[in-house]
Every structure is written in C-alpha cells, then in structure tokens.
Design a protein around this motif. Structure first.
Motif, short mmCIF file in Angstrom:
data_model
loop_
_atom_site.label_atom_id
_atom_site.label_comp_id
_atom_site.label_asym_id
_atom_site.label_seq_id
_atom_site.Cartn_x
_atom_site.Cartn_y
_atom_site.Cartn_z
N GLN A 33 22.82 17.40 -21.25
CA GLN A 33 23.05 18.21 -22.87
C GLN A 33 22.14 19.34 -23.08
O GLN A 33 21.12 19.69 -22.39
N GLU A 49 24.20 28.05 -25.47
CA GLU A 49 25.40 27.65 -25.75
C GLU A 49 26.15 28.70 -25.37
O GLU A 49 27.21 28.21 -24.78
N LEU A 52 26.77 28.94 -21.37
CA LEU A 52 27.51 27.57 -20.78
C LEU A 52 28.84 28.03 -21.13
O LEU A 52 29.54 27.53 -20.14
N LYS A 56 31.60 28.05 -18.13
CA LYS A 56 32.75 27.15 -18.34
C LYS A 56 33.91 27.82 -17.81
O LYS A 56 34.98 27.48 -17.36
N SER A 63 32.63 20.61 -19.01
CA SER A 63 32.04 20.14 -20.26
C SER A 63 32.75 18.96 -20.56
O SER A 63 33.64 18.71 -20.60
N ARG A 65 32.74 16.34 -24.15
CA ARG A 65 32.65 16.66 -25.42
C ARG A 65 32.24 15.34 -25.87
O ARG A 65 32.40 14.29 -25.18
N TYR A 71 27.10 18.96 -20.01
CA TYR A 71 27.65 19.79 -18.65
C TYR A 71 27.30 19.41 -17.56
O TYR A 71 26.20 18.70 -17.38
#
Lengths: 162, 162
Positions: A33, A49, A52, A56, A63, A65, A71
């Motif tokens: 996380q 955030e 990342l 991605k 990722s 969710r 991740y």
DNA sequence: GTTAATCCCTACTCGATAGATAGGAAAACT
DNA sequence: AGTTTTCCTATCTATCGAGTAGGGATTAAC
C-alpha cells in the motif's frame, strides 16, 4: 558557479525508493500500500501517489484497487532496468536531445549534426550512462542495499569504490 | 512523463561552443572578442559575457581588456578537460550530491550511505561519466568537429556510433 | 448493500531558477 | 581625449519542481 546539484529529481529518487521497496517485498505477500511505502521511505504520501500513477501508466507496476489493494511490480525485478524507471520520472538519459535513443529531437540551433563536436562527446556520455542504467536491473540494485556487496549472481556490473 | 529533455543547460552549451571556438583559433592570432564568438555561435551577446566571466573566474580563460582585447585559453587546449568546463556552468557531474567527488554533500534524508542502493548505482554512473568527461580534452573535442573522425593522435577515447 | 480502504483525477500554491536584457563603470590602447 | 573592449549590478519573465488539497471512482470485505 551554478551548483544546484542533483540532477536526479526528488521525483526520481522517490520512484527508485518505491520500486526498491516493491522489489524487496516477499513475493507471496499481497500488493504493497501507498501508505506503507511512503511511511518507510519518508515520502510525502500524496506526492508518491502521483508518481506511482506515472509508473503504472508506463507499465512498470500494477495497481490493485479496493480494500487491501496496493501496488506490485508488473514484471520480475530482474527484468526491470533502472533506466526504465528514471526515464519515467526524469525523462531521457541523454544530456542533449539529439543523442537520445528513445526521445530523439533535433537541437534547435544545430547547423549540422554530423560535424557537431558537442553532439559527438555527448553521445559518448550517453553511451556510458546507458551501459550502466540499462544493464542494471532493479533486482541487482535492491541487492546492493544489503550491506555486503558480494553478490556474485550479478555478472554484468562490477562494483567500484567511489 | 516529464521529458523536458536536455540536462546540459543552455549555459553549458554556450560555454562549450565558446571554448571550442577559442581552441580552434590560430595560436598566434590575438584574443577573440565576445562579439565574434557570439556571432559565429548564435549566442546572445550579453548572455555570453556573463558566461565568459565565470569561465575566467574559474581560471579556464584569460581576458584582455581595452581595444583589441578579448579572450584566450588560459592553458593549452590539450590540458583543459570537458568536465572542467561543464562543472562551471552546470555544477557537479554526479546525479546525486553524495557521490560527487568535488562537491560532496550528504543527501538530506539518507539514513546510511553505506547501505543506500541509490547511492551505489549513482556512483557507478558518476564513475562512467567521469571517465569520459574528465579524460577528453578540449583539443580532442574540437577536432571532432572536423568532419573526419579519424584522428589517431587521441589515444584515450574511441568513437562509437550512436 | 453497506462500509471502508484503496486508487485515481483535477486543480492549485509556492518558491527557485534558467534564460535573457539593460545600463553603465573600469581599463587599455591609439 | 576618445574609442573599444571587458566587467559589474540589477532586473525581468516564464517555466518547472515540489508539494498540498479534496473529492470521485472502484472494489474487497463484512
């Protein structure tokens, strides 16, 4: 006299830290996380955030969710090169765009590339930087942080004191 | 996705151009004037002035004031390395301050340098960049712009296509 | 199905710096 | 003295890096 220093951006540093963190995680453990990564690496959470998300979009991480999401690496750490990561955050490795292999652009005021002395030497630099960053994997790099640098599994890169 | 490109600043590019210009001038000709250098290199005159002052303070060039004044190299072009020039305009060669040999500074948030994986790999890069920029002289570089790159007098550096 | 944890998107602020310009002072030659 | 050059100081502007803020979308768990 302009020594602002570091050409590796803070973004880039955070990205490397995060990727190393992901590489070091136990392979069977779930996705990591953001909060965990940010906490361990002293990285502002919201900033991480955004980084990342970029990683991605570039296909380096995947990722998950929802609750217990997070991740993980998109590929084994042995198949991700440090150069791949740095290009996402800091752009081309080349010092001038006209010798970049992946992001080639002409230099605006360059009359003739073939006879440009600056281009010639910058190409040499680009070459050398590439042989390090594009041939050293994330796995090798993460292993470097383990104190002893005697890891004979990595045959490509030899360590040298600095 | 931040590909702003070029990590060689415009300042640095201008400085290299100017130094190459000085190196290419006939050895018995007098000092080269700012206007001449600026004109030939497409460099804003006033901007170049500031750059040359920096190069002078660093001891790479010598200035002559007054009528028929100008600039000339402080040493033979074979004894000026490209790295010397770039450090004046763009600061340290290293991508992170903690592996810079001449401008060492700790990284702010680094817990332990000995086990920092980022530091390890950046040291490798620094090493490779140094072997190019600190071992290639201005004379060698200027000779590169002469079309044919077959100049066997330079034994240190070998050209490679890019 | 509700909840809770997460990823995701847009917008914004703040400060620093690169790039460049302008005007004049100081020096050296003629 | 006058011309030509380097030299110094100040200023401007746009861009970018770094970081913040808040909410919307998605999905696993309960």
């Amino acid at each position: 006299m302009r020594h602002s220093g570091a050409m590796l951006s803070q973004r880039g540093r955070y990205a490397l830290k995060a990727m190393i963190h992901l590489a070091a995680a136990a392979p069977d453990s779930g996705p990591q996380q953001i909060s965990a990564i940010a906490g361990q690496g002293n990285i502002p959470r919201k900033f991480l955030e955004a980084i990342l998300v970029d990683l991605k979009k570039a296909g380096l991480v995947i990722s998950v969710r929802g609750q217990r999401g997070g991740y993980r690496l998109a590929r084994p750490a042995t198949e991700i090169m440090i150069g791949d990561i740095m290009r996402i955050t800091d752009g081309p490795l080349a010092l001038v765009p006209c010798v970049s292999k992946l992001f080639y652009r002409r230099c605006l005021d360059c009359a003739d590339e073939a006879t440009c002395a600056i281009r010639h030497i910058m190409a040499l630099v680009r070459e050398e930087v590439g042989t390090v960053l594009d041939k050293t994997s994330l796995a090798q790099t993460a292993a470097l942080g383990l104190g002893s640098d005697a890891d004979p599994s990595a045959d490509t890169v030899l360590l040298s004191a600095s």
